[in-house]
Motif scaffolding. Structure first.
Motif, short mmCIF file in Angstrom:
data_model
loop_
_atom_site.label_atom_id
_atom_site.label_comp_id
_atom_site.label_asym_id
_atom_site.label_seq_id
_atom_site.Cartn_x
_atom_site.Cartn_y
_atom_site.Cartn_z
N ALA A 67 46.24 -36.89 34.30
CA ALA A 67 45.28 -36.23 34.98
C ALA A 67 44.91 -35.03 34.22
O ALA A 67 45.45 -34.39 33.30
N LEU A 68 43.50 -34.87 33.81
CA LEU A 68 42.93 -33.83 32.87
C LEU A 68 42.54 -32.76 33.76
O LEU A 68 42.08 -32.75 35.02
N ASP A 69 42.52 -31.64 33.15
CA ASP A 69 41.67 -30.44 33.60
C ASP A 69 40.11 -30.64 32.86
O ASP A 69 40.11 -30.58 31.56
N ASN A 70 39.25 -30.80 33.61
CA ASN A 70 37.99 -30.60 33.21
C ASN A 70 37.45 -29.57 32.56
O ASN A 70 38.00 -28.45 32.69
N ARG A 71 36.48 -29.65 31.31
CA ARG A 71 36.14 -28.50 30.69
C ARG A 71 35.62 -27.47 31.43
O ARG A 71 35.15 -27.63 32.72
N GLY A 72 35.85 -26.10 31.42
CA GLY A 72 35.76 -24.98 32.47
C GLY A 72 36.62 -24.94 33.50
O GLY A 72 36.35 -23.91 34.09
N HIS A 73 37.41 -25.65 33.51
CA HIS A 73 38.63 -25.51 34.67
C HIS A 73 39.92 -25.72 33.94
O HIS A 73 40.16 -26.00 32.90
N GLY A 74 40.80 -25.13 34.82
CA GLY A 74 42.17 -25.13 34.57
C GLY A 74 42.60 -24.49 33.09
O GLY A 74 42.16 -23.36 32.59
N GLU A 75 43.46 -25.23 32.41
CA GLU A 75 43.86 -24.94 31.07
C GLU A 75 42.89 -25.45 29.90
O GLU A 75 43.22 -25.28 28.78
N SER A 76 41.87 -26.01 30.26
CA SER A 76 40.97 -26.72 29.21
C SER A 76 39.85 -25.70 28.71
O SER A 76 39.91 -24.32 29.54
N GLU A 77 39.33 -25.85 27.89
CA GLU A 77 38.27 -24.86 27.25
C GLU A 77 37.18 -24.66 28.05
O GLU A 77 36.71 -25.48 28.88
N GLY B 158 42.40 -18.64 40.36
CA GLY B 158 42.46 -18.27 39.26
C GLY B 158 41.59 -18.46 38.16
O GLY B 158 41.77 -18.49 37.02
N SER B 159 40.29 -19.05 38.58
CA SER B 159 39.40 -19.55 37.74
C SER B 159 38.67 -18.71 36.94
O SER B 159 38.54 -17.73 37.35
N ASP B 160 37.89 -19.07 35.88
CA ASP B 160 36.88 -18.33 35.17
C ASP B 160 35.75 -18.63 36.15
O ASP B 160 34.98 -19.61 35.84
N ARG B 161 35.22 -17.57 36.72
CA ARG B 161 34.04 -17.84 37.41
C ARG B 161 32.92 -18.01 36.88
O ARG B 161 31.84 -18.70 37.27
N GLN B 162 32.55 -17.52 35.80
CA GLN B 162 31.42 -17.62 35.04
C GLN B 162 31.22 -18.99 34.40
O GLN B 162 30.47 -19.72 34.28
N ALA B 163 32.49 -19.58 33.92
CA ALA B 163 32.52 -21.21 33.44
C ALA B 163 32.07 -21.93 34.66
O ALA B 163 31.40 -22.85 34.55
N LEU B 164 32.67 -21.66 35.81
CA LEU B 164 32.37 -22.55 37.13
C LEU B 164 30.99 -22.27 37.44
O LEU B 164 30.27 -23.24 37.92
#
Length: 251
Positions: free
Chosen positions: A54-64, A166-172
């Motif tokens: 299972a991956l964290d999509n880019r912009g999500h979780g612990e990914s870039e 706890g996401s990066d809202r700007q990335a989302l």
């Protein structure tokens, strides 16, 4: 959690169990833990004798994270998934995606059919073709300072979910503005792999699972009774139906 550098993007992932591999791709504003570990999917599939990635999509979780919409898009994120399979030296895997993850899984199946053994599109039906609404109110909700100022109901729900994870809202917000590429009926009809379309009966976002499945030569539908878009993912009917789909084809 381990990370892989795939085509210049740092992608976090988990890799558990042994057996036939299955790649799990989470939905928008979620991550590998929230979408797959906490609802019990990873344990369920490992106990079923599978290797679970299972991956964290880019912009999500612990990914870039990126704040430019040009850095996203479902076809681009599908390439992250393919590159992760390359990194792990997995020539072919079952693929299961939820919501945005189902759209990513569809692009992966279309563009690299040799890498996908079979696919599960959960939380997304005909919305894969028709679209699932205007992304801008959700993006604006993610960028709004105070959640109490958000009037759009769907935007408010996704904002609350983003805060919860706890996401990066700007990335989302950047991802939301570029990740909803539609797939034409003709392209969906080119998917030759076995497909399960699993959608909650109270899901107002996904679109008709039957209408999508009718376009795919080897597709079947799993209805998840009484569940909406936000809670269908962990439902026991969902889990039982996915296992039945996987194990029936194995037989």
């Amino acid at each position: 959690m381990p990370h892989a550098e795939v085509d210049g993007v740092r992608i976090a992932y988990l890799d558990e169990g042994e057996g036939d591999p299955i790649l799990l791709i989470h939905g928008f504003a979620s991550n590998k833990q929230v979408n797959w570990q906490y609802p019990g999917w990873v344990d369920l599939l490992v106990k079923d004798g599978r290797r679970v990635i299972a991956l964290d999509n880019r912009g999500h979780g612990e990914s870039e994270k990126f704040h430019d919409p040009e850095a996203y898009g479902a076809p681009l994120m599908a390439e992250d998934a393919r590159n992760l399979l390359d990194y792990l030296e997995i020539p072919q895997a079952d693929v299961m995606g939820y919501s945005m993850g189902a759209r990513i899984a569809a692009f992966l199946t279309l563009n690299h059919p040799d890498r996908v053994r079979r696919a599960i599109f959960s939380g997304l039906g005909y919305g894969m073709v028709a679209g699932v609404g205007d992304p801008e109110p959700i993006a604006v909700a993610l960028e709004t300072d105070r959640i109490q100022d958000i009037r759009d109901r769907t935007g408010r729900a996704f904002r609350a979910f983003a805060d919860q994870t706890g996401s990066d809202r700007q990335a989302l917000a950047a991802c939301m503005r570029s990740s909803r590429q539609k797939i034409s009926e003709d392209d969906v009809g080119r998917i030759e792999r076995p497909v399960l379309v699993a959608v909650g009966t109270e899901d107002e976002i996904a679109g008709s699972p039957h209408k999508l499945a009718d376009l795919i030569p080897h597709a079947e539908v799993l209805e998840i009774p009484g569940r909406d878009h936000m809670v269908a993912v962990g439902d026991k009917v969902h889990k039982q139906g996915v296992l039945a789909f996987l194990n029936n084809i194995d037989a």
